[in-house]
Design an enzyme around this catalytic site. Structure first.
Site, PDB file in Angstrom:
ATOM      1  N   ASP A  94      29.213  12.019  13.271  1.00 47.29           N
ATOM      2  CA  ASP A  94      28.366  12.842  12.423  1.00 47.29           C
ATOM      3  C   ASP A  94      26.948  12.261  12.414  1.00 47.29           C
ATOM      4  OD1 ASP A  94      27.649  14.795  10.527  1.00 47.29           O
ATOM      5  OD2 ASP A  94      27.859  13.293   8.933  1.00 47.29           O
ATOM      6  N   GLU A  98      18.992 -11.827  24.777  1.00 45.96           N
ATOM      7  CA  GLU A  98      20.438 -11.867  25.030  1.00 45.96           C
ATOM      8  C   GLU A  98      20.773 -10.997  26.232  1.00 45.96           C
ATOM      9  OE1 GLU A  98      21.593  -8.302  24.589  1.00 45.96           O
ATOM     10  OE2 GLU A  98      23.150  -9.075  23.226  1.00 45.96           O
ATOM     11  N   CYS A 136      19.824 -12.217  18.146  1.00 45.73           N
ATOM     12  CA  CYS A 136      18.519 -11.573  17.935  1.00 45.73           C
ATOM     13  C   CYS A 136      17.430 -12.559  17.516  1.00 45.73           C
ATOM     14  CB  CYS A 136      18.650 -10.480  16.893  1.00 45.73           C
ATOM     15  SG  CYS A 136      19.789  -9.182  17.400  1.00 45.73           S
ATOM     16  N   ARG A 140      31.659  -4.816   8.928  1.00 42.82           N
ATOM     17  CA  ARG A 140      30.926  -4.959   7.655  1.00 42.82           C
ATOM     18  C   ARG A 140      30.638  -6.422   7.307  1.00 42.82           C
ATOM     19  NH1 ARG A 140      29.814  -0.906   4.782  1.00 42.82           N
ATOM     20  NH2 ARG A 140      29.776  -2.073   2.832  1.00 42.82           N
ATOM     21  N   THR A 166      29.124  -8.358   9.054  1.00 45.96           N
ATOM     22  CA  THR A 166      27.789  -8.712   9.573  1.00 45.96           C
ATOM     23  C   THR A 166      26.704  -8.497   8.521  1.00 45.96           C
ATOM     24  OG1 THR A 166      27.441  -6.488  10.435  1.00 45.96           O
ATOM     25  CG2 THR A 166      28.398  -8.097  11.943  1.00 45.96           C
ATOM     26  N   HIS A 170      13.889  -9.249  10.521  1.00 47.66           N
ATOM     27  CA  HIS A 170      14.670  -8.704  11.636  1.00 47.66           C
ATOM     28  C   HIS A 170      15.126  -7.298  11.263  1.00 47.66           C
ATOM     29  CE1 HIS A 170      17.272  -8.067  14.934  1.00 47.66           C
ATOM     30  NE2 HIS A 170      18.387  -8.123  14.214  1.00 47.66           N
ATOM     31  N   LYS A 193      17.957   0.267   7.395  1.00 47.91           N
ATOM     32  CA  LYS A 193      18.498   0.003   6.061  1.00 47.91           C
ATOM     33  C   LYS A 193      18.433  -1.483   5.683  1.00 47.91           C
ATOM     34  CE  LYS A 193      22.885   0.910   3.773  1.00 47.91           C
ATOM     35  NZ  LYS A 193      24.235   1.440   4.065  1.00 47.91           N
ATOM     36  N   ARG A 211      16.369  -2.908   2.455  1.00 40.20           N
ATOM     37  CA  ARG A 211      17.127  -3.407   1.296  1.00 40.20           C
ATOM     38  C   ARG A 211      16.778  -4.874   1.027  1.00 40.20           C
ATOM     39  NH1 ARG A 211      23.584  -4.354   1.506  1.00 40.20           N
ATOM     40  NH2 ARG A 211      23.449  -6.232   0.208  1.00 40.20           N
ATOM     41  N   ASN A 216      16.929  -1.184  17.714  1.00 39.69           N
ATOM     42  CA  ASN A 216      17.028  -2.634  17.565  1.00 39.69           C
ATOM     43  C   ASN A 216      16.777  -3.294  18.911  1.00 39.69           C
ATOM     44  OD1 ASN A 216      17.645  -5.273  17.034  1.00 39.69           O
ATOM     45  ND2 ASN A 216      19.804  -4.908  16.480  1.00 39.69           N
ATOM     46  N   SER A 254      22.440 -13.528  14.943  1.00 36.92           N
ATOM     47  CA  SER A 254      23.859 -13.721  14.644  1.00 36.92           C
ATOM     48  C   SER A 254      24.324 -15.051  15.190  1.00 36.92           C
ATOM     49  CB  SER A 254      24.674 -12.596  15.268  1.00 36.92           C
ATOM     50  OG  SER A 254      24.375 -11.395  14.608  1.00 36.92           O
TER      51      SER A 254
END
Lengths: 386, 131, 350
Positions: free
Chosen positions: C28, C80, C112, C199, C201, C234, C239, C243, C266, C296
């Site tokens: 979606d 990477e 990253c 999640r 991450t 980063h 979002k 945030r 990204n 990461s």
């Protein structure tokens, strides 16, 4: 130098000859030429072949072909100047006879192109361009000639249809040539709507991938009359010139300088002007090439090559027929054989043996054979011996 | 050919457009030459070509050689760089059919060829429409 | 004082929209776009990779710095997606810009964060006086497995920074790094695509480490969010950095200039460095900038810069980041995208 004559010619059919190997092709053409000349032995031989290594994996073909022709241990030399290899082989043989070193010399050309995939054939042909500064970047031979076409169209207003008309004319001629690979008429509309290869060139603007071989026998002119029984043809001129093989390094992209220089030398050697020649077999590997070649040969003025084909000037019944054989376009283009096959046609016409495609006026004919995008050019002028 | 020695040998030209200039008559050569074709001079000074220019001839390659099929159809062109030297290269980042003679271009660094899945990578210039 | 003397970015011209990817996988699109705050992403052409992107970014940095390339003592490239598993990216970049042979070179990988690492190391050389100039680059042609959430965002681009102590356009005032060993995202040897902890991450990886980096550098510098004109974190999607900014007390005014992800995607090692380049394109003398990367694995590098009076003089010397992002994008369909990204199995060409 002694005068040199051609006393025998032979060629295979041109096409996708799945059953014939490189050696088969050459030997068939060479035997036909030797039979035509009525000779059984040679003093020496030269074979034009662009890249047997890349097309068939075979090098060292001078000896191989002399052996399979049953002529070893005669000296046999492979000559290479890309697609002008055949023309240059004739020039080498011409000098050997003219110098007095040999009397009976075979000059042949051969290319076996269909043993490899289309991609590998494209790669093999592209080795005639500058590997590091042209081919590296992904250009193809249709691409190089397409760029010449784009420059010619921009500089002289040559029309897309003019390019197509070269194919139409040469296919009409090739229709009458039993050796030709593509014996089919084409129309301007068919050329314009055929598959795009490298804009503005379509597939019907391009000569095909072809297997084939051709050979001629040379001897001193003073011995030719007796040997050839009135069918001998004299080589009035043999000329060769070079240019940068990288297209972009030329001052004028539309001007085939190597052809112009070789032609000028040939006319001088023969003591003739362009108007003294009746017709020509030229290197129409792509339609634009014939347009540029007719200009460089002095057949028409600079920039008028398109007009020449449009007006019918270079048609078989025109003032100056170009490529009565069908040219590379219709007859096929086994690259190493092409230069000798051109001579085969001129000799056939001069002898009056061209059948349905026989030209009315054929006393003197010219051949122009070109390597790469014009990095080399070989011009010969031939005359019927009375 | 994409082999380590060939890649390395061409690096100054392909990465940095290094050329040379005849000390006697001033003609510029790319790639550099050992003898001038205009005056036969043998003394040269290094020069670097400009990275901007204009298209002087072009075509759209639709039957690419081995190794170029992911890009097909792509535009090939002859580019006259500022200063007058001509090079041949791809014209990338464009709609190939819309490239016309006279188009201003700049050169960018691109991957031009690679030796299969595991061989060396060969980088060089490609032209892109100037902004 | 040590700082940035030249900077430059590069973003490929091709794009793919979220809808185009979503329709292939029956996903979606509106919810992805809303959830990721991402509309489209950049795609490298078949002739572009981390080396070509790094070279173009480096050339732009060199145009702005206007220094002799031979004076660059080091070139570091964080990515990477280095084109070779073994053989450096940095040597190609150094060769292309003319920094060879008196040059130190290394390729870095830390998911990253590799781009900011390259900057961190380059700063150290010029601060110590060991080198007159050093270059740090972050660039990627990011990998995301087909159908994975990452496929909507993994994009291509990079930015390069030349560090020095003379003619500085943005001083490096403070730097700070924060890290733990956290397996939130990885790619094992010989694998095509990275995997991630879903999640996991978020809170324990991205937010924990960016927060750690930003709070650490604020503490170290004794500064507060309001002391900055700009900030960039980063940006794996729209979002997360938004945030994070709000939670840390930053306003949209501060992060807007560096937030490129909604139309860029990204760029992994390039993400926060490209954001910084976009900020430097518009910053004025005296503006203070906070940058915090995230990689990461996991960790963050935070930097505080102050734009100098020289910055406006060099901003126009090379193409600006937003210009790459906003001008003449070419949109791909998924088929062409998979061809460009070499996701189609073909025969070996003959």
């Amino acid at each position: 130098m002694r005068d040199v004559a051609i006393i025998g010619i032979g060629m295979t059919d041109f096409g996708e000859l799945w059953h014939d190997s490189l050696r088969d092709l050459f030997v068939k053409a060479a035997l036909a030429a030797m039979d035509d000349a009525g000779i059984a032995h040679l003093d020496s031989m030269y074979v034009g072949c662009m890249t047997p290594g890349l097309f068939t994996g075979q090098e060292h073909i001078g000896s191989l072909l002399a052996d399979y022709l049953g002529q070893a241990p005669v000296p046999a030399t492979r000559v290479e100047s890309a697609c002008a290899s055949g023309g240059l082989a004739l020039r080498c043989g011409f000098f050997e006879v003219a110098s007095g070193a040999s009397d009976l010399v075979l000059c042949g050309g051969v290319e076996k192109m269909t043993d490899v995939s289309g991609g590998r054939a494209t790669y093999a042909l592209a080795t005639a361009a500058d590997q590091d500064y042209e081919s590296f970047h992904g250009v193809t031979f249709p691409g190089l000639y397409a760029m010449i076409a784009s420059a010619h169209m921009a500089k002289y207003g040559t029309k897309r249809e003019d390019l197509a008309r070269v194919a139409v004319k040469n296919h009409a001629n090739g229709l009458l040539n039993p050796h030709a690979q593509y014996r089919m008429p084409v129309t301007v509309e068919q050329v314009l709507s055929s598959v795009k290869v490298a804009d503005p060139l379509n597939i019907l603007d391009c000569s095909p991938i072809t297997d084939g071989a051709a050979a001629v026998i040379l001897c001193p002119a003073d011995k030719a009359k007796k040997l050839a029984k009135g069918r001998a043809v004299k080589i009035l001129a043999s000329a060769h010139a070079t240019d940068t093989i990288a297209l972009h390094q030329r001052e004028d992209l539309t001007w085939l300088k190597s052809t112009a220089v070789a032609a000028e030398k040939a006319y001088k050697m023969a003591g003739l002007k362009p108007a003294d020649v009746d017709f020509a077999e030229v290197h129409d590997c792509f339609t634009i090439a014939e347009i540029c070649v007719t200009e460089a040969l002095g057949v028409v003025k600079r920039g008028k090559g398109g007009e020449a084909v449009r007006s019918g000037y270079t048609a078989r019944d025109g003032k100056f027929p170009v490529n009565p054989s069908g040219g590379l376009k219709s007859k096929g283009h086994p690259v190493g054989a092409t230069g000798i096959a051109q001579v085969h046609e001129v000799v056939t016409q001069l002898r009056g043996e061209a059948g349905k495609r026989q030209l009315k006026k054929a006393r003197r004919g010219l051949t122009q054979n070109m390597g790469g995008s014009g990095g080399s050019a070989v011009v010969h002028i031939l005359e019927v011996m009375r | 050919m994409i082999t380590p020695p060939v890649v390395r040998r061409n690096t100054p030209q392909r990465y940095r457009l290094e050329a040379n200039k005849c000390a006697k008559c001033g003609k510029v050569f790319f790639p550099p030459r050992l003898v001038c074709d205009a005056c036969r001079g043998r003394k040269f000074a290094p020069v670097t070509l400009a990275d901007t220019g204009k298209v002087v001839a072009c075509t759209v390659i639709r039957t690419p050689p081995t190794g170029f099929s992911d890009l097909s159809p792509y535009c090939m062109g002859i580019v006259e760089l500022k200063g007058g030297t001509r090079i041949q290269c791809q014209i990338a980042d464009c709609e190939p059919e819309r490239v016309k003679i006279g188009l201003p271009v700049t050169l960018e660094f691109r991957r031009v060829q690679e030796d299969g899945e595991s061989g060396v990578l060969a980088y060089a210039y490609k032209a892109v429409p100037a902004r | 004082m040590a700082g940035i003397v030249g900077y430059g970015a590069y973003i490929p011209r091709y794009r793919i929209r979220v809808e185009e990817i979503a329709k292939v996988w029956g996903a979606d699109a509106p919810s992805y776009k809303k959830g990721l705050m991402l509309r489209e992403k950049s795609v490298p052409a078949p002739d572009q990779d981390t080396i070509t992107i790094a070279v173009e970014a480096a050339k732009n940095a060199l145009k702005r710095a206007a220094i002799p390339p031979a004076k660059i003592g080091a070139v570091y490239v964080g990515s990477e997606s280095h084109p070779y598993a073994v053989k450096p990216t940095g040597t190609a970049v150094a060769e292309a810009i003319g920094a060879i042979p008196d040059c130190h070179c290394a390729d870095l990988e830390f998911a990253c964060k590799a781009g900011s690492e390259s900057m961190f190391i380059a700063f150290s050389h010029v601060k110590s006086g060991e080198m007159e100039y050093a270059m740090g680059i972050g660039a990627d042609t990011s990998q995301g497995a087909p159908g994975d959430a990452l496929e909507y965002s993994a994009s291509a681009g990079g930015a390069a920074f030349i560090m020095g102590t003379k003619d500085v356009v943005a001083t490096l005032d403070v730097q700070y790094s924060f890290m733990t060993d956290t397996p939130d995202f990885w790619r094992r040897e010989y694998m095509h695509y990275p995997r991630h902890g879903g999640r996991f991450t978020g809170d324990l990886a991205y937010f924990k480490h960016v927060r750690g980096g930003v709070e650490g550098i604020l503490k170290k510098s004794k500064m507060k969010p309001k002391d900055f004109r700009y900030c960039v974190f980063h940006q794996p999607n729209g979002k997360f950095p938004t945030r994070m900014g709000k939670e840390l007390g930053f306003t949209e005014e501060q992060y807007r200039a560096g937030l490129l992800v909604p139309t860029l995607g990204n760029t992994y090692s390039g993400a926060s460095p490209i954001g910084l380049s976009a900020i430097l394109d518009e910053a004025k003398p005296g503006d203070r900038i906070l940058m915090c990367s995230f990689g990461s694995g996991a960790g963050s590098d935070a930097f505080i810069f102050t734009a100098t009076a020289r910055l406006p003089k060099i901003q126009g010397r090379a193409r600006k980041t937003r210009d790459y992002l906003d001008t003449n994008p070419v949109y791909l369909e998924y088929g062409a995208y998979t061809k460009f990204r070499r996701k189609i199995l073909k025969n070996v060409e003959d």
